[in-house]
Scaffold this active site. Structure first.
Site, short mmCIF file in Angstrom:
data_model
loop_
_atom_site.label_atom_id
_atom_site.label_comp_id
_atom_site.label_asym_id
_atom_site.label_seq_id
_atom_site.Cartn_x
_atom_site.Cartn_y
_atom_site.Cartn_z
N CYS A 66 15.84 -1.11 -2.90
CA CYS A 66 14.24 -1.15 -1.55
C CYS A 66 14.38 -2.51 -0.94
O CYS A 66 14.28 -3.42 -1.61
CB CYS A 66 13.41 -0.78 -2.26
SG CYS A 66 11.93 -0.16 -1.57
N CYS A 123 6.22 -5.03 -7.91
CA CYS A 123 7.00 -4.23 -7.72
C CYS A 123 8.29 -4.59 -8.38
O CYS A 123 9.24 -5.43 -7.60
CB CYS A 123 7.38 -3.27 -6.91
SG CYS A 123 8.21 -1.65 -7.58
N GLU A 134 17.72 5.17 -11.81
CA GLU A 134 17.72 5.59 -12.25
C GLU A 134 16.20 7.03 -12.37
O GLU A 134 16.43 7.25 -10.73
CB GLU A 134 16.51 4.55 -12.94
CG GLU A 134 15.72 4.18 -12.42
CD GLU A 134 14.53 3.39 -13.25
OE1 GLU A 134 13.41 3.25 -14.15
OE2 GLU A 134 15.09 1.86 -12.93
N CYS A 183 7.52 -4.74 -2.14
CA CYS A 183 6.29 -5.07 -2.62
C CYS A 183 6.26 -5.76 -3.62
O CYS A 183 7.11 -6.49 -4.59
CB CYS A 183 5.54 -3.87 -2.87
SG CYS A 183 5.38 -2.48 -1.89
N CYS A 210 9.33 1.98 -13.07
CA CYS A 210 9.71 1.25 -11.85
C CYS A 210 10.49 0.27 -11.80
O CYS A 210 10.21 -1.05 -11.44
CB CYS A 210 7.80 0.63 -11.62
SG CYS A 210 6.80 1.56 -11.36
N CYS A 220 10.83 12.33 -11.99
CA CYS A 220 10.88 11.01 -11.18
C CYS A 220 11.82 10.95 -10.66
O CYS A 220 12.77 10.44 -11.39
CB CYS A 220 9.69 9.89 -11.59
SG CYS A 220 9.80 9.09 -10.36
N1 SAH Z 1 8.54 3.61 -2.38
C1 SAH Z 1 7.43 4.67 -2.81
C2 SAH Z 1 7.76 5.18 -3.87
C3 SAH Z 1 8.53 4.36 -4.83
S1 SAH Z 1 7.01 3.37 -5.85
C4 SAH Z 1 5.29 4.00 -2.35
O1 SAH Z 1 6.31 3.08 -2.29
O2 SAH Z 1 5.34 5.20 -2.91
C5 SAH Z 1 6.31 4.78 -6.57
C6 SAH Z 1 4.60 4.36 -7.55
O3 SAH Z 1 4.74 3.29 -8.39
C7 SAH Z 1 3.72 3.16 -6.19
O4 SAH Z 1 3.08 3.37 -5.98
C8 SAH Z 1 4.01 2.08 -6.15
O5 SAH Z 1 3.46 1.27 -6.08
C9 SAH Z 1 3.96 1.78 -8.24
N2 SAH Z 1 4.53 0.42 -8.70
C10 SAH Z 1 5.49 -0.05 -8.64
N3 SAH Z 1 5.64 -0.95 -9.41
C11 SAH Z 1 5.17 -0.68 -10.52
C12 SAH Z 1 4.39 -1.19 -11.88
N4 SAH Z 1 5.36 -2.07 -12.16
N5 SAH Z 1 3.32 -0.78 -12.71
C13 SAH Z 1 2.58 1.13 -11.64
N6 SAH Z 1 3.02 1.28 -10.57
C14 SAH Z 1 4.11 0.33 -10.07
#
Ligand code: SAH
Length: 339
Positions: free
Chosen positions: A108, A115, A88, A112, A329, A101
């Site tokens: 991945c 996420c 996406e 986390c 996300c 983006c």
């Molecule tokens: N792996 C990389 C890039 C992808 S995530 C990283 O960790 O930076 C991009 C951003 O979106 C990260 O800061 C991640 O923590 C955040 N993110 C993930 N899930 C989210 C959510 N549900 N709401 C808001 N931000 C989120």
């Protein structure tokens, strides 16, 4: 392989290896990225016989748009790859330009806990061409130039380092998409060896660190990567990054209700980053039904913001895009898998 997998230097090498002049790389780049040709037959300044060789060696295919959703200032795209995997991409329309983006991997592995993307294990890295085509496809659909690129979609870009760096070079190339390096941002959860390598990357691309917690105890609970690369070591390399590159760093900090948004968390964050040439981007959490976390209240977000501000930390609150169409996300992809 796809012609969009190659940086200009690689294309120059290809021409030289075939006994041709390297300036053809400039010419071909301009056909691909300025004139945006869809077939090699459109090229007029490279001789026919050699175009036949190029055609045999490379494909020039686009990505298929499987689904598109739109909201006021945002479009979200789901692309189908050759091996039937999906990725996406989100396009955000700002007053200063159009920002895309992009995703860097299928799935991945960082895991986390907050996420959505991490629920689908990494299947593979994206090829350079698959990242490049996300931008070209969206530009074509939009009919307008994309001025900013952030690598914050699905995947950990520093877990696909070489391809992501090539992608950035193609974006930045004057004969490529000519997107200024300062208009590009790479976001990582903090893979230290790759941050070290990135310090010496020749382009002035912005770096954002997904911090999300100010102490090892909390960060390791939210982000398993912190067990391998704890904050103490991360901070050392980030200070080195700032010193060598003289660039300002971004810390991304999602606010999770009752988890990392307390007064003591704000104070610990101040202590952790005080004096660094960095700013904090507070991110209102995008809730989703399958994960247990909740977004902090507006009041709590403002309280957190004020503590940072009072302590002279540069801080912004991220503007929200596309929460109506779950553009953030990994949510589109996971929706699709439920179909
Ligand atoms: N792996 C990389 C890039 C992808 S995530 C990283 O960790 O930076 C991009 C951003 O979106 C990260 O800061 C991640 O923590 C955040 N993110 C993930 N899930 C989210 C959510 N549900 N709401 C808001 N931000 C989120």
């Amino acid at each position: 392989m796809s012609i969009y997998d190659l940086t200009k230097e690689e294309l120059e090498e290809y021409f030289i290896n075939h006994g041709e002049k390297k300036f053809h790389a400039d010419q071909l780049f301009s056909w691909l990225y300025e004139k945006k040709i869809t077939s090699f037959d459109e090229v007029t300044n490279i001789k026919k016989e050699f175009l036949e060789i190029i055609k045999k060696d490379f494909s020039i295919k686009s990505l298929k748009i499987l689904k598109k959703e739109t909201d006021v200032d945002v479009n979200k795209y789901l692309f189908l790859l050759d091996d039937k995997e999906c990725i996406e991409t989100v396009l955000m329309k700002h007053d200063y330009g159009n920002s895309i983006c992009i995703s860097s991997q299928v799935g991945c592995n960082m895991g986390c806990s907050f996420c959505e993307s991490g629920r689908v294990k990494k299947k593979r890295n994206l090829k350079v061409s698959e990242m490049v085509r996300q931008v070209l496809e969206v530009e074509e659909d939009l009919g307008k130039r994309i001025s900013h690129v952030v690598i914050m979609g699905i995947g950990e870009p520093f877990d696909n380092y070489d391809n992501v760096m090539k992608f950035l070079k193609i974006m930045n190339d004057p004969k490529g998409l000519a997107i200024g390096s300062r208009h590009m941002t790479i976001s990582t959860c903090g893979i230290i060896p790759k941050i070290k390598e990135f310090i010496n990357f020749p382009l002035q691309v912005n770096l954002a660190i997904s911090l999300h917690a100010p102490t090892d105890e909390l960060r390791s609970k939210l982000m398993p990567i912190n067990k391998a690369y704890p904050l103490k070591d991360l901070m050392v390399v980030l200070k080195e990054y700032i010193k060598v590159t003289n660039r300002r760093l971004t810390f991304e900090y999602i606010l999770l209700d009752g988890i990392n948004d307390r007064e003591e968390d704000a104070k610990a964050l101040v202590k952790l980053i005080k004096g660094m040439n960095a700013y904090v981007n507070l991110i209102p959490y995008n809730e989703n039904s399958k994960l247990e976390y909740n977004r902090s209240s507006g009041m709590q977000i403002m309280k957190f913001y004020d503590i940072l501000k009072k302590n002279h930390i540069q801080v912004t609150i991220r503007r929200e895009f596309g929460s109506n169409i779950s553009a953030a996300c990994g949510q589109l992809r996971s929706k699709k898998e439920e179909l």
